[in-house]
Design an enzyme around this catalytic site. Sequence first.
Site, PDB file in Angstrom:
ATOM      1  CB  SER A 266      42.985  26.040   2.174  1.00 47.25           C
ATOM      2  OG  SER A 266      43.400  27.363   1.906  1.00 47.25           O
ATOM      3  CE  LYS A 267      41.931  21.983  -3.535  1.00 45.24           C
ATOM      4  NZ  LYS A 267      41.023  21.240  -4.349  1.00 45.24           N
ATOM      5  NE  ARG A 268      39.842  29.499  -1.047  1.00 42.13           N
ATOM      6  CZ  ARG A 268      39.925  30.201   0.073  1.00 42.13           C
ATOM      7  NH1 ARG A 268      40.456  31.397   0.053  1.00 42.13           N
ATOM      8  NH2 ARG A 268      39.456  29.722   1.205  1.00 42.13           N
ATOM      9  CE  LYS A 269      45.303  31.813   4.536  1.00 46.50           C
ATOM     10  NZ  LYS A 269      44.817  32.031   5.897  1.00 46.50           N
ATOM     11  CB  SER A 270      49.107  26.767   2.040  1.00 47.29           C
ATOM     12  OG  SER A 270      47.894  26.937   2.725  1.00 47.29           O
TER      13      SER A 270
END
Length: 505
Positions: A266-270
Amino acid sequence: MPATYNRVMTDIRVRIAPSPTGPLHIGTARTALFNFLFARHVGGTFVLRLEDTDRARSSIAYEKEIVDGLHWLGLRWDEGPDIAGGPDRGAYGPYRQMQRLGLYKGAARRLLEADLAYPCYCTPAELDAERRRQETAHLQPRYSGRCAHLTPAERAAFEAEGRRPAIRFRIEAGPVAFDDLIRGRVEIDAANLGGDLVIVRADGTPLYHFTVVVDDAAMRISHVIRGEDHLSNTPKHILLFRALGQPVPLFAHLPLILNPDRTKMSKRKSQTAIGDYIAQGFIREGLDNYLALLGWSSGSEEEVLSLDELVERFDLAAVNRAGAIFDRERLEWLNGQWIRRLAPDELVERLGPFLEAERIAGRIDRVPSDVELRVLMPIVQERLPLLGAIGDLVGFLFVDELRYEPALLVPKRWDRATALAGLAAARAVIADVGRVSYEADELEPPLRRLAGERGWKAGDLFMAIRVALTGRTATPPLFDTMVALGHGRTLARLDRAVALLGDAA
Ligand code: GLU
């Protein structure tokens, strides 16, 4: 299944249909690549369609990032817009959904006329209340069908109240099945699809499930190849294709791309934006190669494959069902393999912007000329996992004065006095070699001899010299480094190191 639902596959047509509501995502790039490889392998047509109906979130800047990113990856499409905001090519245009609103309107009208869809006057507040009641009763949220069978008089009464209707598509309970080209038979009961589906909002904007089907039908898409996150949408789409009297395309759902901990990327994690990979110095050959292996394998040991080789070998049936774990190390390894395969002049050219970035960031004082850089290729090319690592590798050659902690000059097994003696002695040896010839082969033996005579480990002596010359403990081979630096600068940097250690006394 009625005969009209079976497409006669004369023409293979596939598409990538990104929404310009964010940067080019790694999952979209992988889906685009698989569509491209499939189309090229079978001699089909690859279409780019921009799904820009979410006006609030779509932007021309994102459109540009996506179109430029796909070009950068080398995925040429046969139909669609070539540049952001520019005109498009192809017989099934326009290829931006905002320019196709008339088509959706017509299709919605046909569904209303056939009573396959109906106007729904429920307000957002009413729908919300319904959803909350269902949640409290631990029921799956679904539309109750309140407006499904209104009489003309009831509709007129709502209209008279000033309510504007949304349009809902009727979804009858019953199994919807299809043979996914990757996942095999998939069967879902339409009773679980949440009830009748809004296809056009009260303000007249058509929704994704509807536009995607109208367009796939109008553009004669034969194979819908997309991420597994769309799997649960497909039954809705199949019902819509049928209602519109259109052939149902074949579907292939690609496995999700997962983080190493198996969570969804996901954008947030990766790191998911292709632009970030480009900025770090991944090259298109490496990225294409790696993305192709995210969920597919050639069935052989071969891993390093060019786009042409991938086209030749690609087979949808060989795509895995299981999620594809993103492995950054393998990506860097493949990228390094491709950097090695570049012609040295080509590599010099691609490094240009990265060296300029090093200069702007103040990490080097000047950008080397192409000729200077070309000379370094033999020591650089084998050692670069990313173009962006060029500064770490040879930046020390292009700074006027190195900055490093004097303590770094003292290898672990040495003390300051030994380092001082070692560097001074090495300086004398190097000065002597330089007078005759200054080459890597000439430098190594006398320095090893020096270490032997003094009872030092050669590795320690070399480490002290390396830090003095580069400010770093890991560099290209030391003797090549000395030659690249030149005799005069080598001696000057050794002098400075000796002075630094002397001062630190
Ligand atoms: N615009 C949709 C997306 O970006 C396209 C999905 C599809 O391929 O049907 O996810």
